[in-house]
Design an enzyme around this catalytic site. Sequence first.
Site, PDB file in Angstrom:
ATOM      1  N   LYS A  49       0.846  -1.200   0.000  1.00 30.25           N
ATOM      2  CA  LYS A  49       0.000   0.000   0.000  1.00 30.25           C
ATOM      3  C   LYS A  49       0.881   1.249   0.000  1.00 30.25           C
ATOM      4  O   LYS A  49       2.075   1.186   0.330  1.00 30.25           O
ATOM      5  CB  LYS A  49      -0.914  -0.012   1.227  1.00 30.25           C
ATOM      6  N   TYR A 269      14.950  30.997   5.202  1.00 28.61           N
ATOM      7  CA  TYR A 269      13.781  31.733   5.703  1.00 28.61           C
ATOM      8  C   TYR A 269      13.940  32.076   7.177  1.00 28.61           C
ATOM      9  O   TYR A 269      14.394  31.262   7.983  1.00 28.61           O
ATOM     10  CB  TYR A 269      12.519  30.894   5.538  1.00 28.61           C
TER      11      TYR A 269
HETATM   12  C1  LIG Z   1      -0.446  -1.681   6.910  1.00 29.12           C
HETATM   13  C2  LIG Z   1      -1.014  -2.964   7.403  1.00 29.12           C
HETATM   14  C3  LIG Z   1      -0.191  -4.086   7.572  1.00 29.12           C
HETATM   15  C4  LIG Z   1       1.319  -4.018   7.450  1.00 29.12           C
HETATM   16  O1  LIG Z   1       1.826  -3.522   8.663  1.00 29.12           O
HETATM   17  P1  LIG Z   1       3.418  -3.373   8.902  1.00 29.12           P
HETATM   18  O2  LIG Z   1       3.513  -2.933  10.308  1.00 29.12           O
HETATM   19  O3  LIG Z   1       3.894  -2.337   7.944  1.00 29.12           O
HETATM   20  O4  LIG Z   1       4.025  -4.698   8.638  1.00 29.12           O
HETATM   21  C5  LIG Z   1      -0.791  -5.287   7.899  1.00 29.12           C
HETATM   22  N1  LIG Z   1      -2.130  -5.368   8.099  1.00 29.12           N
HETATM   23  C6  LIG Z   1      -2.945  -4.312   7.976  1.00 29.12           C
HETATM   24  C7  LIG Z   1      -4.400  -4.464   8.217  1.00 29.12           C
HETATM   25  C8  LIG Z   1      -2.416  -3.064   7.645  1.00 29.12           C
HETATM   26  O5  LIG Z   1      -3.217  -2.006   7.550  1.00 29.12           O
END
Ligand SMILES: *Cc1c(COP(=O)(O)O)cnc(C)c1O
Length: 374
Positions: A49, A269
Amino acid sequence: MTGLIEPLPAGPLPPGVGAVLVVDTGAIIANWNLLRARHPGGAVAGVVKANAYGLGAAIVAPALHGAGCRHFFTAHLAEALAIRALVPGAMLAVLNGLPPDAASVFAAHDITPVLGSLSEIAAWSAAARRLGRKLPALLHIDTGMARLGLDAAELARLAGAPELLAGIDLRFVMTHLVASERPEDPLNALQRARFAAACAMLPAAPRSLANSSGIFLGAEFTSDLARAGAALYGINPMPGEKNPMRPVARLRARVIQVREIAAHAPVGYDATWRAARPSRIATVALGYADGWPFRLSGQGMAIFDGAPVPLVGRVSMDLTTYDVTDHPAIQAESWLEVIGPDLPPERIAAQAGTTPYEILTSLGARIVRLARAA
Ligand SMILES: *Cc1c(COP(=O)(O)O)cnc(C)c1O
């Protein structure tokens, strides 16, 4: 001679590119294999993701698929559509669930929704009836996160009416751990018990429990499918202990100009920094619009030839300035490393007051991503 610790991968860069993110796909695969060894008896999915946590899903997904990974997760349908062709034959699931009116798109592209409510279950079951075939899904049970998934009341209704799942091929029942980075937190065992109780109420199906850190909680947290994101990308799944993962990402920013300034001259800045001595200032093409944290203003650093180079003044939208007085080799067109083995995302996150996840996922679209095979 740009003074890189190791050369950038071969191939032309677009002219004028400001920053390059070098993604070590060999390290990602090594990390996946390490997680698999720590998760005996079950598979390990690649969570890709948010553009594979900023590293580039188009780089990461095919690398994992080539190594044999057959389960992938995105958050959004659009993210899944973008990589569907890159992971042929693999389960490609969408964590955020089944949005209204999206069932036909999921089915047409063999994308698997993670169903998180009775209404999503009803919509997916109706799509299966319409199409006259079984449709795959994961079922998300909320055991303590209170974001997505069936709550206790919905679970009880589903358990009392399993026909609600008609037409649905239940690939996995899953839940998500709240506090897996903290092994001592009693929530972990509580969620595991709630998950086991929920699964016992449902038709028999494979289970999916641990995220990256969950894999390191011990054998009781093993399931048929772990869902690993952060650890694949080198983030430490056991904060406070030695990181067992290999570093994956190197971010290098190009020096546009080096200028000489007089003692007491301000930089950037609001003139938040003034030179204590006649100084050389390197301006690099990386700023908060690239996801480089504004909070690093006046406190961050870069690495050049293995040596630290202090960030001075404010991080601005497109530029960041470094005091290179003690680094005469740094010139226009040099590259400074701002994330890498010597500057891991955890270190930057601690300085910026955030998590390493946010450091990586914030890296912006102007940064060129390059794969470096092992
Ligand atoms: C993002 C996510 C993961 C992965 O988690 P990590 O800590 O990055 O390994 C797994 N399960 C769900 C439901 C998630 O939203």
